[in-house]
Design a protein around this motif. Structure first.
Motif, short mmCIF file in Angstrom:
data_model
loop_
_atom_site.label_atom_id
_atom_site.label_comp_id
_atom_site.label_asym_id
_atom_site.label_seq_id
_atom_site.Cartn_x
_atom_site.Cartn_y
_atom_site.Cartn_z
N LYS A 175 38.97 74.31 41.31
CA LYS A 175 37.63 73.81 41.00
C LYS A 175 36.61 74.88 41.36
O LYS A 175 36.81 75.65 42.31
CB LYS A 175 37.33 72.52 41.78
CG LYS A 175 38.28 71.38 41.49
CD LYS A 175 38.21 70.92 40.03
CE LYS A 175 39.20 69.81 39.74
NZ LYS A 175 39.17 69.37 38.33
N THR A 176 35.51 74.93 40.62
CA THR A 176 34.45 75.89 40.90
C THR A 176 33.10 75.20 40.93
O THR A 176 32.93 74.10 40.39
CB THR A 176 34.41 77.01 39.83
OG1 THR A 176 34.17 76.42 38.55
CG2 THR A 176 35.71 77.80 39.80
N LEU A 177 32.13 75.87 41.55
CA LEU A 177 30.78 75.30 41.69
C LEU A 177 29.75 76.41 41.61
O LEU A 177 29.92 77.49 42.19
CB LEU A 177 30.65 74.60 43.05
CG LEU A 177 29.25 74.14 43.47
CD1 LEU A 177 28.90 72.82 42.76
CD2 LEU A 177 29.17 73.95 44.98
N VAL A 178 28.68 76.16 40.88
CA VAL A 178 27.47 76.98 40.98
C VAL A 178 26.32 76.02 41.26
O VAL A 178 26.25 74.93 40.72
CB VAL A 178 27.19 77.82 39.71
CG1 VAL A 178 28.31 78.81 39.46
CG2 VAL A 178 27.00 76.92 38.50
N MET A 179 25.42 76.43 42.15
CA MET A 179 24.34 75.56 42.58
C MET A 179 23.11 76.38 42.91
O MET A 179 23.22 77.47 43.49
CB MET A 179 24.78 74.76 43.82
CG MET A 179 23.70 73.89 44.43
SD MET A 179 24.27 73.07 45.95
CE MET A 179 25.48 71.93 45.29
N ALA A 180 21.95 75.88 42.52
CA ALA A 180 20.68 76.49 42.90
C ALA A 180 19.83 75.39 43.52
O ALA A 180 19.50 74.39 42.86
CB ALA A 180 19.98 77.10 41.69
#
Length: 336
Positions: free
Chosen positions: A24-29
């Motif tokens: 699983k991967t995540l990008v967050m701002a």
């Protein structure tokens, strides 16, 4: 401005056995903090894909919400304990929801968080974290394997705090970071020499240059056609790169052809097409309409519209109403 891209694909072994993708991967701002993270669920844990996702959401949010406190704390052990506690509490809640054993949710964790001119790195287990600094491709964190071959540490492992890698630093000179699961590392990390494949440097450069959607499509195509064929494992990647439209004119012709979908098999035709695209980007340092661009490059409007559409897709050009404008793409000038 930092740009991000992430992708995960089910491995051939899991396709064969009808097992969900456990990467699983995540990008967050959030709160001025940009986070990329990756978790590789343990193959021996039946619900590790749920655990990986729960761990990513919990740690990403926690670090974004408390970044200033964490980055300024002089006590690295307490920082690691706080982050792991947040992840483990999320895993405990997920275990209750699924009515399963806590260890059924085991996963690794790789994370980079950036705010202003500082970054934080967290790494638990296998997988690799790389980065580009002053144009050099370097390793920030290598895999951490367990006592036996093909074993590693997980968020659910006893004594995981001691096995957690934590790093903080300035982003000065850093062009980008890349996170890879062990499946992806089989294509891009040479274990014996402990070196990374040059292709990663290109991927970081392209992430900085292209629109996130276009870059995602390029990575998805590459992983589905090439990377997943090198392993039976799931493959995932997350990249964060410092945005720079100026890099386009520094690319070699073969890279430009790849980005723009030009067939390099016919060199003369490819060179002519590249010159057209280059001329368009130079022209669009000031906004222009389709008819103005067509007239300037001596091409009919249908063909000009086709080229402008491709440039908009890549993110090298923006369209606002009838006007097109290049995104800070400037040719290199020769100085004497």
């Amino acid at each position: 401005m930092w740009k991000t891209v992430n992708y995960a694909v089910q491995g051939r072994g899991h396709e064969r056995d009808n097992i969900p993708c456990q990467d699983k991967t995540l990008v967050m701002a959030k709160n001025g903090v940009q986070v990329i993270a990756l978790a590789d669920g343990a193959g021996s844990a039946r619900y590790s894909h749920f655990g990986a996702e729960a761990a990513l959401n919990a740690t990403g949010t926690f670090i974004a919400d408390h970044f200033d406190i964490l980055i300024n704390s002089p006590d690295g052990v307490k920082v690691k304990e706080a982050i792991i506690q947040e992840a483990q509490e999320a895993l405990t809640a997920e275990a209750q929801r699924l009515d399963c054993d806590y260890r059924d949710l085991a996963s690794t964790l790789l994370l980079i968080a950036v705010k202003d001119e500082v970054f934080m790195l967290i790494h638990i287990g296998d997988g690799v974290i790389g980065y580009v600094k002053n144009q050099d491709l370097l390793i920030a964190s290598m895999p951490e394997n367990g006592e036996f071959a093909n074993s590693t540490y997980f968020l659910t492992s006893p004594g995981v705090v001691a096995k957690t890698k934590l790093a903080k630093g300035k982003t000065t000179g850093i062009q980008g970071f890349v996170l890879m699961s062990d499946g992806t590392a089989e294509s891009f990390y040479h274990k014996r020499s402990r070196t990374l494949a040059p292709a990663l440097k290109k991927m970081i450069r392209w992430t900085a240059l292209l629109s996130p959607d276009y870059m995602h499509s390029l990575i998805a195509d590459s992983f589905n056609r090439i990377v997943k064929l090198n392993t039976l494992d799931d493959c995932s990647i997350a990249i964060i790169a410092l945005s720079s439209g100026k890099d386009y004119f520094q690319l070699p012709p073969e890279e430009k052809c790849q980005l723009l979908g030009i067939n390099p098999s016919y060199p003369l035709r490819a060179r002519k097409q590249l010159e057209r695209y280059d001329n368009i980007l130079v022209l669009l340092q000031t906004p222009k309409t389709l008819p103005a661009v067509a007239k300037a490059i001596h091409l009919n409007r249908k063909q000009t519209r086709k080229r402008l559409k491709r440039l908009v897709e890549t993110g090298l050009v923006q369209q606002k109403g009838p006007y097109y404008r290049g995104l800070d793409c400037q040719p290199k000038t020769n100085r004497r």
